[in-house]
Enzyme design. Structure first.
Site, PDB file in Angstrom:
ATOM      1  N   SER A 171       0.831  -1.195   0.000  1.00  0.00           N
ATOM      2  CA  SER A 171       0.000   0.000   0.000  1.00  0.00           C
ATOM      3  C   SER A 171       0.878   1.262   0.000  1.00  0.00           C
ATOM      4  CB  SER A 171      -0.940  -0.054   1.206  1.00  0.00           C
ATOM      5  OG  SER A 171      -1.874   0.990   1.183  1.00  0.00           O
ATOM      6  N   ASP A 225      -8.014  -3.539  -7.483  1.00  0.00           N
ATOM      7  CA  ASP A 225      -7.568  -2.727  -6.340  1.00  0.00           C
ATOM      8  C   ASP A 225      -7.503  -1.243  -6.744  1.00  0.00           C
ATOM      9  OD1 ASP A 225      -6.225  -1.483  -4.266  1.00  0.00           O
ATOM     10  OD2 ASP A 225      -4.596  -2.945  -4.165  1.00  0.00           O
ATOM     11  N   HIS A 285      -7.710  -4.664  -2.064  1.00  0.00           N
ATOM     12  CA  HIS A 285      -6.432  -4.071  -1.631  1.00  0.00           C
ATOM     13  C   HIS A 285      -5.727  -4.905  -0.566  1.00  0.00           C
ATOM     14  CE1 HIS A 285      -3.517  -0.930  -1.056  1.00  0.00           C
ATOM     15  NE2 HIS A 285      -3.860  -0.724   0.185  1.00  0.00           N
TER      16      HIS A 285
END
Ligand code: NAG
Ligand code: NAG
Length: 304
Positions: A171, A225, A285
């Site tokens: 991330s 995502d 995600h």
């Protein structure tokens, strides 16, 4: 004006080789898959409170049970960092004697939804190459912690000269990891490996080309995502190549045929081509071979 196939091809090529051509994709090997399933565990470990607040010398462990191979390797923390700056960069440097690796891992931010809602992604000159621009938030996150970390890395490499240096993150942590790896390669560690899971875009085309040309980049996306779709192409941001696009569903075991390797800083055959950025796609995600941020939760500061 008359359009020839060549002009169309060169226009696509200018877009970053976004050719809709099956030749540009391939499945990965079993060895690659097991490497990828291993390195994501180091990115996952950075979400565990004990990893970024532990004392040097303690063993890495994941309370969520999502880094069993790192635990089995007996990896120890050399240095940890958190809450040190305005940008709240957090993570650790670990020594893995089993796999002969020195690992720098960055934790993702807790405020991913706020980040997605952000509209302003200013550039800054990272001083890495001519015409290169990096997303300011990611670059500052690295710049603030760079001095103590590079000192620790230099010492740790000096004691373990045959170990590889690996930089990982998931991330927003992947965004920082990408820039950190690019910078470290220019600071005397040219063969630094980078594993970026669910990274946002962070570079203009000049910087993305520069990092791509350095090599040893493994950048992963998962289905649709939304995080790798920001900042938008229209804002001038592109990705580091190649992309390893994971196509299996959330929580579904990833096999070799579920990961496609795609070349180019803009490739519409992968995550970028899966349509509009939707906050409702956030579940995708979390799943990068495993629940990469499984340690998020109880007792952790969830910043509003
Ligand atoms: C970071 O700072 C906040 C606020 O001071 C504190 O509540 C939190 O425990 C700190 N986290 C770490 C990992 O030190
Ligand atoms: C996947 O697993 C996580 C964690 O156990 C859970 O929160 C989520 O709802 C699961 N998603 C699906 C699609 O099963």
């Amino acid at each position: 004006m008359r359009f020839s196939i060549l002009s169309v091809l060169s226009a696509l090529s200018a877009l970053g080789h976004a050719l809709p051509n099956k030749l540009q994709t391939r499945d990965i090997s079993a060895d690659e898959l097991s490497e990828f399933k291993f390195w994501v565990q180091y990115a996952a470990a950075a979400y565990c409170y004990d990893s970024y607040t532990a004392k040097a010398g303690s063993k890495l462990a994941c309370s969520a049970g999502n880094c069993p191979d790192v635990e089995a390797a007996g990896a120890t923390i050399v240095y940890d960092f958190s809450n040190t700056t305005l940008t709240d960069t957090a993570g650790f440097v670990a020594l893995d004697n089993t796999n002969k690796a020195i690992v720098l891992s960055f934790r993702g931010s807790y405020s991913i939804r706020n980040w997605l809602a952000d509209v302003d992604f200013p550039y800054t000159d990272p001083g890495l190459c001519d015409g290169c621009e990096a997303e300011m938030g990611f670059w500052n996150s690295w710049a603030f912690v760079k001095d103590p970390i590079s000192k620790v890395l230099t010492e740790t490499i000096a004691s373990n000269p045959d170990y590889e240096l690996v930089v990982v993150g998931h991330s927003l942590g992947a965004g920082i990891a990408t820039l950190a790896a690019a910078d470290l390669r220019g600071m005397g560690h040219p063969s630094t490996k980078m594993y970026a899971f669910a990274s946002p875009r962070l570079a203009n085309p000049a910087l993305a080309d520069y990092i791509t040309a350095q090599g040893n980049n493994y950048r992963f996306t998962h289905t649709n995502d939304p995080v790798p779709k920001l900042p938008l192409l229209a804002m001038g941001y592109v990705h580091v190549s190649p992309e390893y696009w994971i196509t299996s569903g959330d929580n579904v075991t990833v096999t070799t045929s579920d990961v496609q390797k795609l070349e180019g800083t803009v490739n519409l055959n992968g995550n970028t081509g899966t349509g509009a950025l939707l906050i409702s796609d956030i579940p995708a995600h979390h799943w990068y071979f495993e629940q990469a941020d499984g340690c998020l939760g109880a007792g952790l500061p969830f910043r509003a």
